[in-house]
Design an enzyme around this catalytic site. Structure first.
Site, PDB file in Angstrom:
ATOM      1  N   TYR A   1      -2.486   0.270   8.348  1.00 41.62           N
ATOM      2  CA  TYR A   1      -3.477  -0.722   8.794  1.00 41.62           C
ATOM      3  C   TYR A   1      -3.688  -0.634  10.297  1.00 41.62           C
ATOM      4  O   TYR A   1      -2.780  -0.244  11.037  1.00 41.62           O
ATOM      5  CB  TYR A   1      -2.983  -2.138   8.481  1.00 41.62           C
TER       6      TYR A   1
ATOM      7  N   GLN B   1      -0.267   2.420  -6.035  1.00 50.60           N
ATOM      8  CA  GLN B   1      -1.706   2.629  -5.853  1.00 50.60           C
ATOM      9  C   GLN B   1      -2.539   2.109  -7.018  1.00 50.60           C
ATOM     10  O   GLN B   1      -3.602   1.544  -6.824  1.00 50.60           O
ATOM     11  CB  GLN B   1      -2.000   4.110  -5.636  1.00 50.60           C
TER      12      GLN B   1
ATOM     13  N   ASP C   1      -3.322  -1.626  -6.847  1.00 51.43           N
ATOM     14  CA  ASP C   1      -3.835  -2.075  -5.554  1.00 51.43           C
ATOM     15  C   ASP C   1      -5.252  -2.645  -5.682  1.00 51.43           C
ATOM     16  O   ASP C   1      -6.242  -1.926  -5.591  1.00 51.43           O
ATOM     17  CB  ASP C   1      -3.784  -0.866  -4.602  1.00 51.43           C
TER      18      ASP C   1
ATOM     19  N   ARG D   1       0.860  -1.195   0.000  1.00 52.20           N
ATOM     20  CA  ARG D   1       0.000   0.000   0.000  1.00 52.20           C
ATOM     21  C   ARG D   1       0.897   1.247   0.000  1.00 52.20           C
ATOM     22  O   ARG D   1       0.932   2.001   0.954  1.00 52.20           O
ATOM     23  CB  ARG D   1      -0.919   0.020   1.209  1.00 52.20           C
TER      24      ARG D   1
ATOM     25  N   SER E   1      -7.768  -2.178  -2.678  1.00 48.24           N
ATOM     26  CA  SER E   1      -8.491  -0.898  -2.645  1.00 48.24           C
ATOM     27  C   SER E   1      -9.577  -0.858  -3.709  1.00 48.24           C
ATOM     28  O   SER E   1     -10.695  -0.422  -3.454  1.00 48.24           O
ATOM     29  CB  SER E   1      -7.528   0.276  -2.870  1.00 48.24           C
TER      30      SER E   1
HETATM   31  P1  NAD Z   1      -8.861  -3.135   6.299  1.00 56.05           P
HETATM   32  O1  NAD Z   1      -9.787  -3.758   5.329  1.00 56.05           O
HETATM   33  O2  NAD Z   1      -7.680  -3.917   6.791  1.00 56.05           O
HETATM   34  O3  NAD Z   1      -9.707  -2.679   7.581  1.00 56.05           O
HETATM   35  C1  NAD Z   1     -10.878  -1.906   7.473  1.00 56.05           C
HETATM   36  C2  NAD Z   1     -10.944  -0.852   8.550  1.00 56.05           C
HETATM   37  O4  NAD Z   1     -11.281  -1.457   9.805  1.00 56.05           O
HETATM   38  C3  NAD Z   1      -9.650  -0.084   8.788  1.00 56.05           C
HETATM   39  O5  NAD Z   1      -9.898   1.288   8.596  1.00 56.05           O
HETATM   40  C4  NAD Z   1      -9.316  -0.394  10.257  1.00 56.05           C
HETATM   41  O6  NAD Z   1      -8.704   0.699  10.922  1.00 56.05           O
HETATM   42  C5  NAD Z   1     -10.690  -0.677  10.806  1.00 56.05           C
HETATM   43  N1  NAD Z   1     -10.709  -1.383  12.100  1.00 56.05           N
HETATM   44  C6  NAD Z   1      -9.920  -2.398  12.537  1.00 56.05           C
HETATM   45  N2  NAD Z   1     -10.291  -2.762  13.785  1.00 56.05           N
HETATM   46  C7  NAD Z   1     -11.343  -1.974  14.143  1.00 56.05           C
HETATM   47  C8  NAD Z   1     -12.158  -1.866  15.302  1.00 56.05           C
HETATM   48  N3  NAD Z   1     -11.954  -2.640  16.370  1.00 56.05           N
HETATM   49  N4  NAD Z   1     -13.142  -0.938  15.307  1.00 56.05           N
HETATM   50  C9  NAD Z   1     -13.354  -0.128  14.251  1.00 56.05           C
HETATM   51  N5  NAD Z   1     -12.610  -0.182  13.122  1.00 56.05           N
HETATM   52  C10 NAD Z   1     -11.610  -1.084  13.081  1.00 56.05           C
HETATM   53  O7  NAD Z   1      -8.325  -1.745   5.788  1.00 56.05           O
HETATM   54  P2  NAD Z   1      -8.211  -1.141   4.300  1.00 56.05           P
HETATM   55  O8  NAD Z   1      -9.486  -0.487   3.949  1.00 56.05           O
HETATM   56  O9  NAD Z   1      -7.684  -2.161   3.388  1.00 56.05           O
HETATM   57  O10 NAD Z   1      -7.087  -0.035   4.480  1.00 56.05           O
HETATM   58  C11 NAD Z   1      -6.838   0.622   5.683  1.00 56.05           C
HETATM   59  C12 NAD Z   1      -5.887   1.771   5.453  1.00 56.05           C
HETATM   60  O11 NAD Z   1      -4.724   1.376   4.709  1.00 56.05           O
HETATM   61  C13 NAD Z   1      -6.428   2.924   4.638  1.00 56.05           C
HETATM   62  O12 NAD Z   1      -7.393   3.677   5.215  1.00 56.05           O
HETATM   63  C14 NAD Z   1      -5.122   3.654   4.348  1.00 56.05           C
HETATM   64  O13 NAD Z   1      -4.662   4.377   5.455  1.00 56.05           O
HETATM   65  C15 NAD Z   1      -4.215   2.514   4.066  1.00 56.05           C
HETATM   66  N6  NAD Z   1      -4.159   2.348   2.605  1.00 56.05           N
HETATM   67  C16 NAD Z   1      -3.104   2.907   1.945  1.00 56.05           C
HETATM   68  C17 NAD Z   1      -3.034   2.789   0.557  1.00 56.05           C
HETATM   69  C18 NAD Z   1      -1.885   3.380  -0.209  1.00 56.05           C
HETATM   70  O14 NAD Z   1      -1.173   4.196   0.309  1.00 56.05           O
HETATM   71  N7  NAD Z   1      -1.678   2.934  -1.440  1.00 56.05           N
HETATM   72  C19 NAD Z   1      -4.008   2.101  -0.145  1.00 56.05           C
HETATM   73  C20 NAD Z   1      -5.075   1.562   0.553  1.00 56.05           C
HETATM   74  C21 NAD Z   1      -5.128   1.673   1.933  1.00 56.05           C
END
Ligand code: NAD
Length: 401
Positions: free
Chosen positions: A241, A139, A142, A134, A145
């Protein structure tokens, strides 16, 4: 030679065989981009049909149509679901793979270690799309996403369809209709898209995430951030994450979320911790506290579920509350899911394919995939090579007693 001054590489696109899978790994619109880097496409006849891309659309872009066996002879095979993500239907495909070939697609590498080893045994290089780092420069590769965007959108539509209420607030001659109240737990990519979609339908939306960094993003979508008077320890890792919390934290979280859950018509849960079972954030008791007719869509169902009552790909009704645990929502929007997936695949192929330069500095040799261990993207996605599972995070073999 297709008018080119070199032999093109071939990329094979088989029809997906996982039950209910309607996506295709490559759509016609991206074929020209591949041809520019010297890659020709061979597609299994009809592979794009379920996603809304007939063979004729591929033919317009000079794609060769073939049988499954022919497609599996390509230098590189791209699938939505490679064997690890297609149990047990992919066994027959393993026999079609050949030494030196490259296979890319979703592979469930952290849980499907046996499938990765079976691919390694065939002498095939496996590149797992879930492992694309990530980072900013990756991006556009990905898939987590791009698929999460679709899943978050579709989850809201499922909820709206099941809910015995409408989402928007309406003032009509027949009386006032109150807006539906939607609570999104976990505001990552899927959660944020669920918030945006529910808002577009006119719902009143609240959301919570352990990562405080997302508060502003939630608010900018017109939703209310639910403040829980508790702080997660090291809520976020370097990759953005969420980190796993202890059971005491989740217990307090459940207690504090109860009021919001009870007051919601729809709860959409997306909370996940990479490589771990999803935390239980809704107990059976909390579900029973909701009004009859309410709907829970548990997007963490594949990882064990955020709700105690969730059964993957099943519908559970408890005290009049419907609990849905869909695990393949992206396949339900196959046109755009395939379009986005194909863009991710093509960007990765462009990144990996190189041609040697001649004395004049211009590319002269045939195109080939270069697996450079110094490249972070390559290193992260490379699961098997030279007959071995080489990725340190991929499950070890389960010892047989
Ligand atoms: P994910 O599917 O792993 O998790 C979904 C969400 O659940 C996350 O926001 C996490 O914080 C939340 N979560 C975990 N435990 C929880 C709890 N107990 N209560 C409430 N919420 C909880 O996450 P994702 O959507 O794949 O990605 C998360 C983050 O990764 C993004 O928001 C971003 O910061 C980062 N990301 C970066 C890139 C990049 O830079 N290319 C791309 C995608 C995501």
């Amino acid at each position: 030679m297709n008018g080119l001054d070199f032999a093109p590489m071939t990329i094979g696109i088989p029809t997906e065989t996982f039950p209910g899978e309607r996506r295709v790994a490559l759509v016609p619109a991206v074929v020209d981009t591949l041809r520019k880097v010297g890659v020709d496409v061979i597609l299994q006849q009809g592979a794009g049909e379920a996603a809304g891309f007939p063979d004729s659309a591929y033919l317009e872009h000079h794609v060769t149509l073939g049988s499954r066996v022919e497609v599996f002879q390509a230098d590189l095979v791209a699938q939505v679901r490679t064997p690890g993500a297609n149990p047990p239907g992919a066994d027959a495909d393993l026999a079609l793979l050949r030494r030196g070939q490259i296979l890319m697609g979703l592979a469930e590498p952290l849980t499907a270690g046996a499938a990765a080893r079976a691919v390694a045994d065939r002498g095939v290089v496996l590149l797992a799309m879930e492992l694309v780092p990530r980072i900013t420069r990756a991006q556009s590769m990905d898939v987590l996403s791009s698929m999460a965007t679709i899943i978050g959108y579709k989850a809201v539509l499922l909820a709206a369809d099941r809910l015995p209420r409408m989402f928007p607030m309406l003032n009509t001659a027949a009386g006032t209709v109150a807006a539906a109240r939607v609570f999104v737990v976990g505001a990552g990519v899927a959660g944020l898209q669920a918030i945006a979609t529910a808002r577009r339908l006119g719902a009143r939306v609240e959301a919570y995430d352990v990562r405080p960094a997302v508060k502003e993003q939630i608010q900018s979508l017109g939703a209310r951030f639910v403040e829980l008077p508790m702080e997660a320890t090291d809520a976020q890792d370097a990759g953005g994450y969420a980190r796993s919390q202890d059971e005491g934290f989740y217990r307090r979280q459940r207690e504090m979320m109860l009021k919001t859950v009870r007051g919601s018509d729809v709860v959409i849960t997306t909370a996940a911790i990479p490589g771990k079972r999803a935390p239980i954030l809704l107990t059976a008791e909390m579900v029973r506290a909701m009004a009859p007719g309410s709907v829970i869509v548990d997007l963490a169902a594949e990882r064990g579920g955020n709700c105690e009552l969730t059964r993957a790909d099943d519908v559970v009704v408890a005290g009049g509350v419907t609990v849905l645990g869909p695990t393949n929502l992206a396949a339900g929007v196959p046109y755009h899911a395939s379009q986005m997936y194909a863009r991710n695949i093509v960007t990765l192929v462009q990144h990996l394919v190189q041609r040697e330069k001649g004395p004049d500095g211009k590319p002269s040799g045939p195109p080939r995939v270069v697996l450079n261990p110094d490249d972070e993207i390559t290193r992260e996605i490379l699961v098997t090579r030279d007959g071995r599972v080489v990725h340190p995070r991929v499950a070890e073999p389960v010892a047989t007693p």
